[in-house]
Design a protein around this motif. Structure first.
Motif, PDB file in Angstrom:
ATOM      1  N   ARG A 170       0.813  -1.214   0.000  1.00 55.69           N
ATOM      2  CA  ARG A 170       0.000   0.000   0.000  1.00 55.69           C
ATOM      3  C   ARG A 170       0.849   1.267   0.000  1.00 55.69           C
ATOM      4  O   ARG A 170       0.334   2.361   0.183  1.00 55.69           O
ATOM      5  CB  ARG A 170      -0.954  -0.004   1.203  1.00 55.69           C
ATOM      6  CG  ARG A 170      -1.941  -1.156   1.188  1.00 55.69           C
ATOM      7  CD  ARG A 170      -2.897  -1.052   2.358  1.00 55.69           C
ATOM      8  NE  ARG A 170      -3.757   0.120   2.219  1.00 55.69           N
ATOM      9  CZ  ARG A 170      -4.931   0.120   1.598  1.00 55.69           C
ATOM     10  NH1 ARG A 170      -5.384  -0.984   1.048  1.00 55.69           N
ATOM     11  NH2 ARG A 170      -5.659   1.218   1.523  1.00 55.69           N
ATOM     12  N   ASN A 171       2.169   1.099  -0.165  1.00 55.81           N
ATOM     13  CA  ASN A 171       3.053   2.261  -0.158  1.00 55.81           C
ATOM     14  C   ASN A 171       4.000   2.152  -1.341  1.00 55.81           C
ATOM     15  O   ASN A 171       4.984   1.411  -1.307  1.00 55.81           O
ATOM     16  CB  ASN A 171       3.834   2.309   1.165  1.00 55.81           C
ATOM     17  CG  ASN A 171       4.613   3.592   1.339  1.00 55.81           C
ATOM     18  OD1 ASN A 171       5.301   4.044   0.438  1.00 55.81           O
ATOM     19  ND2 ASN A 171       4.516   4.175   2.515  1.00 55.81           N
ATOM     20  N   SER A 172       3.686   2.885  -2.405  1.00 55.97           N
ATOM     21  CA  SER A 172       4.479   2.780  -3.633  1.00 55.97           C
ATOM     22  C   SER A 172       5.906   3.256  -3.432  1.00 55.97           C
ATOM     23  O   SER A 172       6.848   2.714  -4.021  1.00 55.97           O
ATOM     24  CB  SER A 172       3.813   3.583  -4.750  1.00 55.97           C
ATOM     25  OG  SER A 172       3.659   4.943  -4.378  1.00 55.97           O
ATOM     26  N   GLU A 173       6.094   4.269  -2.581  1.00 54.79           N
ATOM     27  CA  GLU A 173       7.440   4.795  -2.327  1.00 54.79           C
ATOM     28  C   GLU A 173       8.310   3.734  -1.671  1.00 54.79           C
ATOM     29  O   GLU A 173       9.469   3.531  -2.056  1.00 54.79           O
ATOM     30  CB  GLU A 173       7.363   6.041  -1.446  1.00 54.79           C
ATOM     31  CG  GLU A 173       8.690   6.779  -1.310  1.00 54.79           C
ATOM     32  CD  GLU A 173       8.565   8.051  -0.490  1.00 54.79           C
ATOM     33  OE1 GLU A 173       9.542   8.820  -0.452  1.00 54.79           O
ATOM     34  OE2 GLU A 173       7.501   8.270   0.108  1.00 54.79           O
ATOM     35  N   LEU A 174       7.747   3.023  -0.694  1.00 52.88           N
ATOM     36  CA  LEU A 174       8.491   1.950  -0.027  1.00 52.88           C
ATOM     37  C   LEU A 174       8.720   0.781  -0.977  1.00 52.88           C
ATOM     38  O   LEU A 174       9.813   0.199  -1.002  1.00 52.88           O
ATOM     39  CB  LEU A 174       7.741   1.498   1.225  1.00 52.88           C
ATOM     40  CG  LEU A 174       8.382   0.360   2.031  1.00 52.88           C
ATOM     41  CD1 LEU A 174       9.764   0.758   2.527  1.00 52.88           C
ATOM     42  CD2 LEU A 174       7.490  -0.030   3.212  1.00 52.88           C
ATOM     43  N   THR A 175       7.704   0.449  -1.752  1.00 49.96           N
ATOM     44  CA  THR A 175       7.836  -0.655  -2.711  1.00 49.96           C
ATOM     45  C   THR A 175       8.947  -0.380  -3.718  1.00 49.96           C
ATOM     46  O   THR A 175       9.768  -1.257  -4.017  1.00 49.96           O
ATOM     47  CB  THR A 175       6.508  -0.878  -3.457  1.00 49.96           C
ATOM     48  OG1 THR A 175       5.469  -1.149  -2.515  1.00 49.96           O
ATOM     49  CG2 THR A 175       6.626  -2.054  -4.419  1.00 49.96           C
ATOM     50  N   ASN A 176       8.986   0.830  -4.242  1.00 48.53           N
ATOM     51  CA  ASN A 176      10.033   1.191  -5.205  1.00 48.53           C
ATOM     52  C   ASN A 176      11.420   1.171  -4.568  1.00 48.53           C
ATOM     53  O   ASN A 176      12.396   0.769  -5.205  1.00 48.53           O
ATOM     54  CB  ASN A 176       9.751   2.580  -5.784  1.00 48.53           C
ATOM     55  CG  ASN A 176       8.508   2.598  -6.661  1.00 48.53           C
ATOM     56  OD1 ASN A 176       8.140   1.582  -7.248  1.00 48.53           O
ATOM     57  ND2 ASN A 176       7.850   3.744  -6.736  1.00 48.53           N
ATOM     58  N   ALA A 177      11.490   1.589  -3.301  1.00 47.86           N
ATOM     59  CA  ALA A 177      12.777   1.575  -2.600  1.00 47.86           C
ATOM     60  C   ALA A 177      13.267   0.144  -2.388  1.00 47.86           C
ATOM     61  O   ALA A 177      14.458  -0.140  -2.513  1.00 47.86           O
ATOM     62  CB  ALA A 177      12.653   2.296  -1.265  1.00 47.86           C
ATOM     63  N   VAL A 178      12.332  -0.766  -2.063  1.00 52.62           N
ATOM     64  CA  VAL A 178      12.690  -2.174  -1.884  1.00 52.62           C
ATOM     65  C   VAL A 178      13.183  -2.763  -3.204  1.00 52.62           C
ATOM     66  O   VAL A 178      14.198  -3.480  -3.247  1.00 52.62           O
ATOM     67  CB  VAL A 178      11.489  -2.984  -1.358  1.00 52.62           C
ATOM     68  CG1 VAL A 178      11.794  -4.481  -1.403  1.00 52.62           C
ATOM     69  CG2 VAL A 178      11.147  -2.566   0.068  1.00 52.62           C
ATOM     70  N   LYS A 179      12.490  -2.456  -4.306  1.00 59.93           N
ATOM     71  CA  LYS A 179      12.909  -2.962  -5.625  1.00 59.93           C
ATOM     72  C   LYS A 179      14.289  -2.425  -5.998  1.00 59.93           C
ATOM     73  O   LYS A 179      15.126  -3.147  -6.549  1.00 59.93           O
ATOM     74  CB  LYS A 179      11.880  -2.553  -6.676  1.00 59.93           C
ATOM     75  CG  LYS A 179      10.542  -3.261  -6.544  1.00 59.93           C
ATOM     76  CD  LYS A 179       9.560  -2.772  -7.602  1.00 59.93           C
ATOM     77  CE  LYS A 179       8.234  -3.486  -7.485  1.00 59.93           C
ATOM     78  NZ  LYS A 179       7.233  -2.980  -8.472  1.00 59.93           N
ATOM     79  N   LYS A 180      14.516  -1.145  -5.699  1.00 57.94           N
ATOM     80  CA  LYS A 180      15.807  -0.528  -6.001  1.00 57.94           C
ATOM     81  C   LYS A 180      16.925  -1.192  -5.203  1.00 57.94           C
ATOM     82  O   LYS A 180      18.012  -1.472  -5.734  1.00 57.94           O
ATOM     83  CB  LYS A 180      15.744   0.957  -5.684  1.00 57.94           C
ATOM     84  CG  LYS A 180      17.006   1.727  -6.047  1.00 57.94           C
ATOM     85  CD  LYS A 180      16.838   3.210  -5.752  1.00 57.94           C
ATOM     86  CE  LYS A 180      18.115   3.984  -6.084  1.00 57.94           C
ATOM     87  NZ  LYS A 180      17.959   5.444  -5.783  1.00 57.94           N
ATOM     88  N   LEU A 181      16.657  -1.466  -3.932  1.00 54.66           N
ATOM     89  CA  LEU A 181      17.654  -2.134  -3.090  1.00 54.66           C
ATOM     90  C   LEU A 181      17.918  -3.549  -3.590  1.00 54.66           C
ATOM     91  O   LEU A 181      19.064  -4.008  -3.616  1.00 54.66           O
ATOM     92  CB  LEU A 181      17.164  -2.163  -1.637  1.00 54.66           C
ATOM     93  CG  LEU A 181      18.076  -2.867  -0.621  1.00 54.66           C
ATOM     94  CD1 LEU A 181      19.398  -2.115  -0.481  1.00 54.66           C
ATOM     95  CD2 LEU A 181      17.383  -2.966   0.745  1.00 54.66           C
TER      96      LEU A 181
END
Length: 307
Positions: A288-299
Motif C-alpha cells: 500500500r506504499n508505492s514509495e516503499l515498494t520502489n525503494a525495496v525494488k531498487k535495493l
C-alpha cells in the motif's frame, strides 16, 4: 505437580498432539517465520539505507518492523522446535522469560501503533507544522516511551504470577507461556489476580484501541478539507495502518479483556497476533506504499547488480 520451589519445568501441549499434524504445522510455521524475518529485515534495511525514506512515518515503520521481528522471535522458534522434535518441556525460568519478552514487545507494539496514529493525525490534519511537531528528537522520545510502556506492562504481568504457588498437573494447554493458561495451574484463589491481569492487559488493549479509533475518526473527518489526490493518498496510507491495528488488537482484546478463563479458540487467536500479524505487516505496508515498494525494488536490484 509440587509447589514451584520444587518444580523446574512445565509441559506445553502445543497446537496438536498428532505427529502427522505436527510435521505439517512445522513446515507452515517455519515458512511463516522465514517470511517474518525476511520481510521485516528488508523493511528495516531499506528504510535505513535509503536517504529518501527519512520522514517520521518511515522511522516508526522501521521501529515497528524491528519490534515485530523480535516479538515473533521470542515465540516462533520455540514453537517450531517443539513441532519438529515433539519435545514440549520448558523450564520455569524459560517459561517466565518467554512470558516477559512476549508481553514486553507485544505491549511496545500496542503503544507504538498508537504513536503511529498520532503521526498520521499530525501529517494529515496539520501538514504545515508536521516536520516541526514530529522532529527527530520527538520521534525518538515517543519510541522510547512506547518501549517503556511495554516494559512496565511486562513487569506487572511477570510480578503478578512469578511468586504464586503452582500445584496440580504441570501441563500448560497452550503452545507458549501466557497468563491465563498459567493461572489455571495455581493452587490458590486467582479471582483478584485475574482482575489485575485483565486490567493490565485487556483494559490496556481496549483503551488504546478506542484511542486509535478516535484518532482515525478525526483524520477521516478532516479529509473533506483535502483535494481529491490528497484524500486518496491519506486513505491509502491510513488504510494499511488500520488493517494492522485491527489484525493485532481484535484477537488481543478477545483473549485478555475478559474473565481469567481459557477457551480452545485462544490458541488459534494467539497464533494470529504472535505469528501471522508480524509476518503480514511488512506485506501490508509495502503493498500500500508505492514509495516503499520502489525503494525495496531498487535495493533488490542494487544487491544483485541488476540494471
Amino acid at each position: 505437580m509440587e509447589p514451584r520451589k520444587n518444580e523446574t519445568f512445565f509441559i506445553l501441549l502445543g497446537l496438536t498432539q498428532n505427529p502427522k499434524e505436527q510435521k505439517v504445522l512445522f513446515v507452515i510455521f517455519l515458512l511463516f517465520y522465514i517470511l517474518t524475518v525476511v520481510g521485516n529485515l528488508l523493511i528495516v534495511v531499506t528504510i535505513t539505507v535509503n536517504k529518501t525514506l527519512n520522514s517520521p512515518m518511515y522511522f516508526f515503520l522501521a521501529s515497528l518492523s524491528s519490534i515485530d521481528l523480535i516479538y515473533s522471535s521470542s515465540i516462533s522458534p520455540r514453537l517450531i522446535s517443539d513441532l519438529f522434535f515433539g519435545y514440549n518441556t520448558i523450564s520455569f525460568e524459560s517459561c517466565m522469560t518467554q512470558l516477559f519478552t512476549g508481553h514486553l514487545f507485544g505491549g511496545s507494539e500496542i503503544s507504538l501503533l498508537l504513536v503511529m496514529s498520532y503521526d498520521r493525525y499530525v501529517a494529515i490534519c496539520k501538514p504545515l507544522h508536521y516536520l516541526v511537531i514530529m522532529r527527530q528528537r520527538v520521534c525518538v522520545v515517543l519510541l522510547v516511551v512506547s518501549c517503556i510502556g511495554g516494559f512496565l506492562h511486562s513487569v506487572i504481568q511477570l510480578s503478578t504470577i512469578y511468586g504464586l504457588p503452582f500445584c496440580g498437573p504441570n501441563v500448560i494447554d497452550h503452545f507458549m507461556c501466557d497468563m491465563f493458561p498459567l493461572l489455571k495451574l495455581v493452587c490458590t484463589d486467582t479471582y483478584v489476580i485475574g482482575i489485575l491481569v485483565v486490567a493490565n492487559g485487556g483494559l490496556m488493549c481496549i483503551i488504546f484501541f478506542l484511542l486509535l479509533l478516535m484518532s482515525y475518526g478525526v483524520i477521516f473527518n478532516s479529509l473533506k478539507n483535502l483535494s481529491q489526490e490528497g484524500r486518496w493518498k491519506a486513505l491509502h496510507t491510513c488504510g494499511s495502518h488500520i488493517t494492522v491495528v485491527v489484525c493485532f488488537f481484535v484477537p488481543c482484546i478477545f483473549i485478555y479483556a475478559r474473565p481469567a478463563k481459557t477457551f480452545p479458540i485462544d490458541k488459534s487467536l494467539s497464533v494470529f497476533y504472535t505469528t501471522i500479524s508480524p509476518m503480514l505487516n511488512p506485506l501490508i505496508y509495502s503493498l500500500r506504499n508505492s514509495e516503499l515498494t520502489n525503494a525495496v525494488k531498487k535495493l533488490w536490484r542494487k544487491s544483485y547488480h541488476i540494471k
